[in-house]
Enzyme design. Structure first.
Site, PDB file in Angstrom:
ATOM      1  N   ASN A  35      -6.581   3.414  -4.781  1.00  0.00           N
ATOM      2  CA  ASN A  35      -6.773   3.301  -3.665  1.00  0.00           C
ATOM      3  C   ASN A  35      -7.806   4.186  -4.088  1.00  0.00           C
ATOM      4  OD1 ASN A  35      -6.943   3.460  -0.947  1.00  0.00           O
ATOM      5  ND2 ASN A  35      -4.643   2.834  -0.993  1.00  0.00           N
ATOM      6  N   CYS A  41      -2.502   5.220   0.601  1.00  0.00           N
ATOM      7  CA  CYS A  41      -3.881   5.829   1.763  1.00  0.00           C
ATOM      8  C   CYS A  41      -3.726   6.689   1.264  1.00  0.00           C
ATOM      9  CB  CYS A  41      -3.550   4.836   3.093  1.00  0.00           C
ATOM     10  SG  CYS A  41      -5.181   4.418   3.162  1.00  0.00           S
ATOM     11  N   ASN A  62       0.656  -1.114  -0.278  1.00  0.00           N
ATOM     12  CA  ASN A  62      -0.160  -0.020   0.246  1.00  0.00           C
ATOM     13  C   ASN A  62       1.110   1.414  -0.020  1.00  0.00           C
ATOM     14  OD1 ASN A  62      -2.295   2.309   0.424  1.00  0.00           O
ATOM     15  ND2 ASN A  62      -2.686   1.165   2.480  1.00  0.00           N
TER      16      ASN A  62
HETATM   17  C1  LIG Z   1     -13.665   2.091   5.160  1.00  0.00           C
HETATM   18  C2  LIG Z   1     -11.933   1.899   3.756  1.00  0.00           C
HETATM   19  C3  LIG Z   1     -11.095   1.485   4.793  1.00  0.00           C
HETATM   20  C4  LIG Z   1      -9.973   1.221   3.135  1.00  0.00           C
HETATM   21  N1  LIG Z   1      -8.841   0.383   3.440  1.00  0.00           N
HETATM   22  C5  LIG Z   1      -7.667   0.854   3.015  1.00  0.00           C
HETATM   23  C6  LIG Z   1      -6.880   0.050   3.615  1.00  0.00           C
HETATM   24  O1  LIG Z   1      -5.899  -0.454   4.675  1.00  0.00           O
HETATM   25  N2  LIG Z   1      -5.331  -0.345   2.618  1.00  0.00           N
HETATM   26  C7  LIG Z   1      -5.459   0.479   1.458  1.00  0.00           C
HETATM   27  O2  LIG Z   1      -4.723  -0.126   0.574  1.00  0.00           O
HETATM   28  N3  LIG Z   1      -6.283   0.444   0.479  1.00  0.00           N
HETATM   29  C8  LIG Z   1      -7.783   0.952   1.335  1.00  0.00           C
HETATM   30  N4  LIG Z   1      -9.450   1.237   1.542  1.00  0.00           N
HETATM   31  C9  LIG Z   1      -9.151   1.676  -0.726  1.00  0.00           C
HETATM   32  C10 LIG Z   1     -10.112   0.278  -1.204  1.00  0.00           C
HETATM   33  O3  LIG Z   1      -8.926  -1.134  -1.087  1.00  0.00           O
HETATM   34  C11 LIG Z   1     -10.208   0.850  -2.978  1.00  0.00           C
HETATM   35  O4  LIG Z   1      -8.922   0.697  -3.145  1.00  0.00           O
HETATM   36  C12 LIG Z   1     -10.823   1.873  -2.520  1.00  0.00           C
HETATM   37  O5  LIG Z   1     -12.383   2.456  -1.883  1.00  0.00           O
HETATM   38  C13 LIG Z   1     -11.412   2.272  -4.079  1.00  0.00           C
HETATM   39  O6  LIG Z   1     -12.359   1.566  -4.815  1.00  0.00           O
HETATM   40  P1  LIG Z   1     -13.420   1.887  -4.939  1.00  0.00           P
HETATM   41  O7  LIG Z   1     -14.296   2.869  -5.357  1.00  0.00           O
HETATM   42  O8  LIG Z   1     -14.475   0.233  -5.283  1.00  0.00           O
HETATM   43  O9  LIG Z   1     -13.978   2.306  -3.271  1.00  0.00           O
HETATM   44  C14 LIG Z   1     -10.668   1.599   2.487  1.00  0.00           C
HETATM   45  C15 LIG Z   1     -11.434   2.567   1.436  1.00  0.00           C
HETATM   46  C16 LIG Z   1     -12.432   2.171   2.581  1.00  0.00           C
HETATM   47  C17 LIG Z   1     -14.132   3.197   1.827  1.00  0.00           C
END
Ligand SMILES: Cc1cc2nc3c(=O)[nH]c(=O)nc-3n(C[C@H](O)[C@H](O)[C@H](O)COP(=O)(O)O)c2cc1C
Length: 194
Positions: A192, A128, A125
């Site tokens: 992300n 973030c 990662n």
């Molecule tokens: C509540 C929450 C927690 C997340 N925690 C992480 C994390 O710990 N590590 C990470 O690489 N991405 C994290 N993400 C990002 C997601 O893995 C994903 O990349 C991001 O939500 C984009 O995808 P989406 O547009 O389908 O939501 C998190 C997203 C959300 C909403």
């Protein structure tokens, strides 16, 4: 029945749907629940060197219509606790463990421990968007030279595949993706949180 199986470096998946790194990937119970679904694979919550608490709430708000902001603060149980959980559990789906850390040496050390605990692959990662402003965790994913440093260190430390999770907060994501692949990443995870 359609054949949906896919192969990407180091991973043979029954289908291309995977859990994204996040709140469903932090505990054994949640990961087993997701594994029991028809997903092709699992990605853990991002795990760092030490346990971190979630930010005081609210961590998720609807800012305006259709705009949701979230900032969890990378809460996670820390590498020692997570590897102990891994060694006590066998998951029925391939398991990518997502990792992060303040510098490349620390991340390489976490990577070694995750490999020893049975990770199928690693997702680094680098991206973030809501780690502490000004911290390296944010800066790494926006700087190709730092991406190379992190990926090289992890690739030298482990034999399992390494994926680079990139940030959308950049002008041209192909630059960061190119840096990750040049340094030996087996693939990239896009993207992300926006
Ligand atoms: C509540 C929450 C927690 C997340 N925690 C992480 C994390 O710990 N590590 C990470 O690489 N991405 C994290 N993400 C990002 C997601 O893995 C994903 O990349 C991001 O939500 C984009 O995808 P989406 O547009 O389908 O939501 C998190 C997203 C959300 C909403």
């Amino acid at each position: 029945m359609a054949e949906l199986g896919v192969e990407v470096p180091g991973l043979a998946l029954a289908n291309p749907l995977m859990l994204a790194s996040g709140v469903q990937g932090g505990t054994a119970a949640a990961l087993h629940r997701v594994a029991a679904s028809k997903c092709g694979g699992l990605v853990s919550k991002s795990i760092g060197p030490d346990a971190r608490e979630i930010y005081p709430g609210p961590v998720c708000v609807e800012a305006t219509d259709s705009v949701v902001l979230n900032a969890m603060g990378l809460p996670n149980p820390g590498v020692e606790s997570f590897t102990e959980m891994m060694s006590q559990n066998e998951f029925s789906k391939p398991m990518l463990v997502s990792i992060f850390g303040p510098d490349s040496e620390t991340v390489a050390d976490i990577a070694k421990k995750m490999e020893a605990a049975g990770a199928t692959a690693l997702e680094l990662n680098l991206s973030c968007p809501h780690s502490k402003p000004g911290s390296r965790a944010l800066i790494v994913g926006q700087q190709p030279e730092l991406i190379k440093e992190y990926i090289s260190a992890v690739k030298q430390a482990v034999g399992i595949p390494v994926y680079a999770k990139l940030t959308p907060n950049t002008a041209q994501v192909s630059l960061e993706a190119g840096a990750a692949l040049e340094a030996g990443a087996d693939g990239v995870s896009l993207i992300n949180t926006v």
